[in-house]
Design a protein around this motif. Structure first.
Motif, PDB file in Angstrom:
ATOM      1  N   TYR A   1       0.842  -1.198   0.000  1.00 48.68           N
ATOM      2  CA  TYR A   1       0.000   0.000   0.000  1.00 48.68           C
ATOM      3  C   TYR A   1       0.877   1.248   0.000  1.00 48.68           C
ATOM      4  O   TYR A   1       2.067   1.195   0.305  1.00 48.68           O
ATOM      5  CB  TYR A   1      -0.940   0.004   1.209  1.00 48.68           C
ATOM      6  CG  TYR A   1      -0.225   0.202   2.523  1.00 48.68           C
ATOM      7  CD1 TYR A   1      -0.098   1.471   3.078  1.00 48.68           C
ATOM      8  CD2 TYR A   1       0.349  -0.864   3.200  1.00 48.68           C
ATOM      9  CE1 TYR A   1       0.581   1.664   4.266  1.00 48.68           C
ATOM     10  CE2 TYR A   1       1.023  -0.682   4.380  1.00 48.68           C
ATOM     11  CZ  TYR A   1       1.138   0.583   4.919  1.00 48.68           C
ATOM     12  OH  TYR A   1       1.823   0.769   6.084  1.00 48.68           O
ATOM     13  N   MET A  13      -5.289   0.774   6.377  1.00 49.04           N
ATOM     14  CA  MET A  13      -4.290  -0.189   6.849  1.00 49.04           C
ATOM     15  C   MET A  13      -4.301  -0.273   8.374  1.00 49.04           C
ATOM     16  O   MET A  13      -4.133  -1.348   8.945  1.00 49.04           O
ATOM     17  CB  MET A  13      -2.885   0.175   6.359  1.00 49.04           C
ATOM     18  CG  MET A  13      -2.709   0.063   4.860  1.00 49.04           C
ATOM     19  SD  MET A  13      -3.238  -1.509   4.143  1.00 49.04           S
ATOM     20  CE  MET A  13      -4.595  -0.961   3.105  1.00 49.04           C
ATOM     21  N   ARG A  39      -4.872  -3.652  10.332  1.00 53.03           N
ATOM     22  CA  ARG A  39      -3.945  -4.138  11.356  1.00 53.03           C
ATOM     23  C   ARG A  39      -4.682  -4.573  12.621  1.00 53.03           C
ATOM     24  O   ARG A  39      -4.280  -5.518  13.283  1.00 53.03           O
ATOM     25  CB  ARG A  39      -2.934  -3.055  11.727  1.00 53.03           C
ATOM     26  CG  ARG A  39      -1.749  -2.991  10.858  1.00 53.03           C
ATOM     27  CD  ARG A  39      -0.701  -1.995  11.363  1.00 53.03           C
ATOM     28  NE  ARG A  39       0.186  -1.702  10.274  1.00 53.03           N
ATOM     29  CZ  ARG A  39       0.024  -0.720   9.397  1.00 53.03           C
ATOM     30  NH1 ARG A  39      -0.990   0.111   9.501  1.00 53.03           N
ATOM     31  NH2 ARG A  39       0.886  -0.547   8.421  1.00 53.03           N
ATOM     32  N   LEU A  68       1.168  -6.443   5.873  1.00 58.35           N
ATOM     33  CA  LEU A  68       0.948  -5.132   5.265  1.00 58.35           C
ATOM     34  C   LEU A  68       2.296  -4.450   5.095  1.00 58.35           C
ATOM     35  O   LEU A  68       3.045  -4.309   6.064  1.00 58.35           O
ATOM     36  CB  LEU A  68       0.027  -4.279   6.143  1.00 58.35           C
ATOM     37  CG  LEU A  68      -1.327  -4.901   6.485  1.00 58.35           C
ATOM     38  CD1 LEU A  68      -2.090  -4.007   7.448  1.00 58.35           C
ATOM     39  CD2 LEU A  68      -2.126  -5.163   5.233  1.00 58.35           C
TER      40      LEU A  68
END
Length: 118
Positions: free
Chosen positions: A10, A21, A25, A34
């Motif tokens: 990302y 994100m 997470r 990620l």
């Protein structure tokens, strides 16, 4: 990419991307990694950084890439919310979602990387 894991790449310079994100997470399984594109070295055998910045890229555990809306849906499949995101794969919904994602991704890329020819 970690063996046995999917990896979502990302754009860490994008506020909306970072917010999503952060949420991922909080709810994702350990089977999803990620990675901020800006932290990846050039020798990682990935698409070039410009391609990575234009759309989300998810690399599956077997090394294949899933791009764009499908990368987003695939990432959320590593969460308890997978069923909600799968609705975006329904034919008519998917067509609209793909158009929306493509427009947003293009606008975001131009806004953050204004000198790009997209």
């Amino acid at each position: 990419m970690t063996a046995g894991h999917d990896t979502l790449y990302y754009d860490g310079n994008c506020g909306l991307c970072n917010a999503e994100m952060q949420r991922l997470r909080e709810v994702k399984a350990d089977s999803l990694e990620l990675v901020d594109i800006h932290s990846v070295s050039d020798d990682c055998n990935l698409p070039d950084s410009d391609q990575l910045l234009q759309q989300l890229h998810l690399q599956t555990a077997d090394g294949a890439f899933v791009i764009g809306l499908e990368a987003n849906i695939s990432a959320w499949e590593h969460t308890p919310y997978a069923g909600r995101w799968r609705l975006l794969r329904l034919p008519v919904v998917r067509q609209l979602a793909e158009i929306g994602y493509a427009l947003w991704a293009r606008w975001r890329y131009r806004r953050l990387y204004h000198n790009a020819n997209v």
